[in-house]
Design a protein around this motif. Structure first.
Motif, PDB file in Angstrom:
ATOM      1  N   LEU A  23       0.848  -1.202   0.000  1.00 25.97           N
ATOM      2  CA  LEU A  23       0.000   0.000   0.000  1.00 25.97           C
ATOM      3  C   LEU A  23       0.876   1.242   0.000  1.00 25.97           C
ATOM      4  CD1 LEU A  23      -2.447  -1.210   2.800  1.00 25.97           C
ATOM      5  CD2 LEU A  23      -2.822  -1.328   0.319  1.00 25.97           C
TER       6      LEU A  23
ATOM      7  N   GLN B  49      -8.727   1.865   7.838  1.00 17.84           N
ATOM      8  CA  GLN B  49      -8.015   0.919   6.966  1.00 17.84           C
ATOM      9  C   GLN B  49      -7.119  -0.019   7.780  1.00 17.84           C
ATOM     10  OE1 GLN B  49      -6.366   3.764   4.206  1.00 17.84           O
ATOM     11  NE2 GLN B  49      -8.374   4.134   3.287  1.00 17.84           N
TER      12      GLN B  49
ATOM     13  N   VAL C 125      -3.287   4.188  -2.364  1.00 17.08           N
ATOM     14  CA  VAL C 125      -4.467   4.495  -1.551  1.00 17.08           C
ATOM     15  C   VAL C 125      -4.643   6.010  -1.624  1.00 17.08           C
ATOM     16  CG1 VAL C 125      -5.595   4.260   0.690  1.00 17.08           C
ATOM     17  CG2 VAL C 125      -3.831   2.611  -0.003  1.00 17.08           C
TER      18      VAL C 125
ATOM     19  N   VAL D 225      -6.628  -4.553  -1.307  1.00 16.82           N
ATOM     20  CA  VAL D 225      -5.783  -5.468  -0.551  1.00 16.82           C
ATOM     21  C   VAL D 225      -5.899  -6.886  -1.114  1.00 16.82           C
ATOM     22  CG1 VAL D 225      -5.425  -6.477   1.744  1.00 16.82           C
ATOM     23  CG2 VAL D 225      -5.818  -4.034   1.509  1.00 16.82           C
TER      24      VAL D 225
END
Ligand code: ZN
Length: 273
Positions: free
Chosen positions: A15, A41, A223, A236
């Motif tokens: 990420l 998150q 993100v 994810v």
């Protein structure tokens, strides 16, 4: 959430975050997340029993370092060095005991090495040391955040060596991981990153990372402020990536335009004396 697998082995979501802020500046807004979204998150990763690793840990496992990849591995990474990573992200990481990686542009951070290029409120070195003390790997992201493939060999070496040297001086250990500014690299840049002592490096690419990408071209997923909880879960899992790819390219280009405009302005100021 099940970890995506291929014949090549695990595919790991890396990420990519930038600023974590309530009110980011325009230049960083779309690639920022709110403190509440970041906390949510992290809770989603915990609920799904994901195991965050640092960049050096993942690369070490893929290099055959003896450890095996845990179930549902994920990497949490931050680029540039925005102040909200300390103020907002660190408490959320600490709540879950999650490690992460912060890639700093050393000339953007507040303090003795500041070149004035930072796009928003940046970390200072005391905050970077606190992050490091709490399990955040500190990696390199160049000194002044140029497009590395546009530099001549001398400037390229300077950007890599200067940033590694500053991190080593400030933290007492040379950085092992690197992230390409703007996510771009070519073969010459990757070789220079390796020659500067970095053992692995992250690109953007908007795909899951796989061992076969090699240690100097591991892909990440972005993100952004518009990423809701459901989309985050899909990210994810390695879904919802194709759909957003074109948009991310546009964002990266927009960011580059901001940088070029700033560089041109600074050059003009220097020329005027
Ligand atoms: Zn960056």
């Amino acid at each position: 959430m099940s970890g995506p697998r291929t014949a090549d082995g695990a595919a790991v979501p890396i990420l990519m975050y930038h600023a974590v802020a309530h009110e980011p500046r325009d230049a960083t807004r779309r690639l920022s997340v709110t403190p509440a979204a970041f906390a949510e998150q992290m809770a989603i990763l915990a609920e799904n029993r994901c195991t965050p690793l640092t960049t050096a840990e993942l690369a070490g496992i893929w290099r055959g370092g003896g450890r095996v990849l845990p179930d549902r591995p994920v990497l949490i990474t931050f680029d540039d060095g925005y102040e909200g990573v300390h103020r907002y992200a660190l408490p959320a990481l600490a709540e879950h005991g999650f490690p992460a990686t912060l890639f700093v542009s050393t000339g953007w951070l507040r303090g003795p090495h500041d070149t004035g290029g930072g796009l928003d409120t940046m970390l200072d070195w005391g905050q970077v040391r606190e992050l490091a003390a709490q399990g955040v790997e500190i990696g390199g992201h160049s000194h002044t955040h140029p497009q590395l493939d546009q530099l001549d060999d001398e400037d390229l070496r300077f950007e890599l060596h200067r940033s590694a040297e500053i991190v080593a001086d400030e933290l007492g250990a040379a950085p092992a991981s690197f992230a390409y500014p703007f996510g771009h690299s070519d073969r010459r840049v990757r070789r220079a990153v390796r020659a500067a002592g970095f053992a692995q490096s992250l690109a953007v690419g908007n795909g899951l990372a796989r061992r076969r990408q090699g240690p100097y071209a591991l892909q990440r997923v972005t993100v952004r402020r518009s990423t809701g909880a459901a989309e985050f879960e899909r990210l994810v899992e390695g879904r919802a990536i194709g759909r957003t790819f074109a948009m991310d390219r546009a964002l990266t280009k927009g960011y580059a335009v901001v940088r070029r405009a700033r560089q041109a302005r600074r050059k003009a100021i220097r020329t005027r004396g």
